[in-house]
Enzyme design. Structure first.
Site, PDB file in Angstrom:
ATOM      1  N   TYR A 129       0.810  -1.218   0.000  1.00 44.62           N
ATOM      2  CA  TYR A 129       0.000   0.000   0.000  1.00 44.62           C
ATOM      3  C   TYR A 129       0.847   1.273   0.000  1.00 44.62           C
ATOM      4  O   TYR A 129       0.307   2.373   0.057  1.00 44.62           O
ATOM      5  CB  TYR A 129      -0.928   0.010   1.207  1.00 44.62           C
ATOM      6  CG  TYR A 129      -2.145  -0.875   1.055  1.00 44.62           C
ATOM      7  CD1 TYR A 129      -2.127  -2.009   0.248  1.00 44.62           C
ATOM      8  CD2 TYR A 129      -3.316  -0.599   1.737  1.00 44.62           C
ATOM      9  CE1 TYR A 129      -3.223  -2.826   0.128  1.00 44.62           C
ATOM     10  CE2 TYR A 129      -4.437  -1.413   1.617  1.00 44.62           C
ATOM     11  CZ  TYR A 129      -4.374  -2.527   0.810  1.00 44.62           C
ATOM     12  OH  TYR A 129      -5.479  -3.339   0.691  1.00 44.62           O
ATOM     13  N   LYS A 200       4.075 -13.974   6.068  1.00 46.21           N
ATOM     14  CA  LYS A 200       4.244 -15.065   5.101  1.00 46.21           C
ATOM     15  C   LYS A 200       5.730 -15.219   4.825  1.00 46.21           C
ATOM     16  O   LYS A 200       6.207 -15.217   3.685  1.00 46.21           O
ATOM     17  CB  LYS A 200       3.465 -14.755   3.819  1.00 46.21           C
ATOM     18  CG  LYS A 200       3.375 -15.931   2.839  1.00 46.21           C
ATOM     19  CD  LYS A 200       2.577 -17.120   3.358  1.00 46.21           C
ATOM     20  CE  LYS A 200       2.447 -18.182   2.258  1.00 46.21           C
ATOM     21  NZ  LYS A 200       1.815 -19.422   2.779  1.00 46.21           N
ATOM     22  N   ASP A 233      -2.075 -17.323   5.713  1.00 42.37           N
ATOM     23  CA  ASP A 233      -3.108 -18.224   5.217  1.00 42.37           C
ATOM     24  C   ASP A 233      -3.680 -19.075   6.345  1.00 42.37           C
ATOM     25  O   ASP A 233      -4.896 -19.255   6.460  1.00 42.37           O
ATOM     26  CB  ASP A 233      -2.578 -19.094   4.076  1.00 42.37           C
ATOM     27  CG  ASP A 233      -1.192 -19.658   4.322  1.00 42.37           C
ATOM     28  OD1 ASP A 233      -0.557 -19.283   5.320  1.00 42.37           O
ATOM     29  OD2 ASP A 233      -0.737 -20.477   3.495  1.00 42.37           O
ATOM     30  N   ASP A 257      -5.422  -5.331   6.131  1.00 45.52           N
ATOM     31  CA  ASP A 257      -6.640  -4.898   5.450  1.00 45.52           C
ATOM     32  C   ASP A 257      -7.595  -6.073   5.271  1.00 45.52           C
ATOM     33  O   ASP A 257      -8.790  -5.994   5.552  1.00 45.52           O
ATOM     34  CB  ASP A 257      -6.263  -4.293   4.098  1.00 45.52           C
ATOM     35  CG  ASP A 257      -7.437  -3.594   3.428  1.00 45.52           C
ATOM     36  OD1 ASP A 257      -8.496  -3.437   4.055  1.00 45.52           O
ATOM     37  OD2 ASP A 257      -7.282  -3.204   2.253  1.00 45.52           O
TER      38      ASP A 257
END
Length: 373
Positions: A129, A200, A233, A257
């Site tokens: 972002y 991640k 995940d 987000d």
């Protein structure tokens, strides 16, 4: 009791009517506790674009800098074209680095879950972002791809510059450290038991891996708060299966987000999801839903999220008694189920549904009649 100053950004679409409902509720909560507030009402969004040439006039930004806090109604963000998000502009201009998204179950709100009480803390200023993007077909994009392929021969961009857009994902030590520390400090100040930091790092070893490394170092400083890690995940699956295992969750920008909306879904949706964007020198409190322009002027939409954002603003200002009074009144009105908007009724065409302003009236009545005392 203190009199606070606050900017009220009225937004566009249904923003002005939501802003008015929230303003009245915040004022009533403070008045019931002997306090007060002085508003500086400022525009933003599509309604001011033609006159000011920008959806966020500099005078509005100056007001946000000057006052104690800001309550912001929804602003439309065009998808794919047009001006960049006003929310992103405010966060980056004012370095509002921490996005705070409490997700709490209120009896009377339809949901598949009960007893949810999660807080999502999202880094606001970097990651994908940051807005460092390269459009397909431009010379700069071709140069970037050529440079990447030269420097990272084992990890090449294998599609051509004419058909490939690129977004850059910066993750820094400084910004990771302050957002994770914010999460642990929030947990400590609010009697929370655990902070889960999400990444991640098994795939993105030098960006998410950095976030993980920094989070582990910060967590080691807080013996009174449990710290744990999760892959993004797996985190999403765990939240759907066993949300009761989690408390405060801190994430880089994009993951934050997504997960904040997922958690809002656990408690009934964005209509009951408040939000805050907080930095060293400012704080903006806002509903997390959109501006719903098709309902503009109809006095129909649910004001709960913006009213609860006002509740968060009161807590930020140190007005905990007023904030608690307001939250209890909101919860009572929702639980009774009489003076609520159409989306909170068992059937959306229920003729007993009330409008935006009447729901705010009911919340104020609860506070002033002593029902929320």
């Amino acid at each position: 009791m203190a009199t606070h100053t606050a900017t009220l950004i009225t937004g566009d679409g249904t923003g002005p009517e939501l802003a008015e409902a929230a303003r009245r509720c915040v004022e009533a909560a403070l008045a019931a506790e002997g306090g007060g507030i002085e508003w500086d009402v400022r525009p933003a969004g599509l309604d001011v674009m033609d006159q000011a040439g920008t959806p966020m006039p500099e005078t509005t930004i100056d007001s946000v800098r000057r006052t104690d806090a800001t309550l912001k109604a929804p602003v439309t963000t065009p998808i794919g074209t047009g001006f960049r998000s006003v929310n992103v502009l405010l966060r980056q201009t004012l370095d509002l680095y921490a996005c705070l998204r409490p997700c709490k179950s209120y009896p009377g709100v339809r949901s598949r879950y009960e007893g949810i009480d999660l807080v999502v803390v999202r880094e606001n200023t970097e990651d994908l972002y940051a807005g460092v993007e390269f459009e397909k077909g431009l010379p700069a994009t071709a140069e970037l791809i050529e440079t990447v392929n030269r420097l990272c021969a084992d990890r090449r961009v294998r599609t051509g510059a004419e058909t490939t857009g690129v977004s850059i994902k910066p993750i820094s030590v400084a910004n990771s450290e302050r957002i994770v520390r914010f999460a642990f400090e929030y947990a400590r100040a609010n009697g929370r038991r655990k902070v889960t930091y999400v990444h991640k790092a098994n795939i993105m070893k030098f960006s998410d891996g950095l976030f993980k490394e920094v989070a582990e170092a910060v967590a080691a400083e807080y013996d009174d708060i449990e710290g744990e890690e999760r892959l993004i995940d797996n985190m999403c699956m765990q939240l759907v299966q066993k949300p009761e295992l989690y408390d405060v969750i801190v994430l880089p920008n994009l993951y934050g987000d997504i997960v904040s909306d997922l958690c809002a879904g656990l408690v009934g949706g964005l209509g009951v999801a408040p939000g805050a964007n907080i930095g060293v020198s400012g704080a903006v409190f806002e509903a997390t839903h959109g501006s719903a322009p098709k309902y503009k002027g109809l006095n129909k939409v649910n004001p709960t999220a913006l009213i609860l954002s006002g509740m968060l603003m009161l807590r930020h200002l140190g007005e905990r008694a007023a904030a608690d009074r307001l939250e209890r009144a909101v919860a009572a009105v929702i639980a009774e189920g009489r003076s609520v908007t159409y989306d909170m009724k068992p059937h959306r065409d229920d003729p007993s549904a009330v409008g935006t302003s009447r729901m705010a009236d009911a919340i104020i009545e609860k506070m002033t009649a002593g029902g929320a005392a």
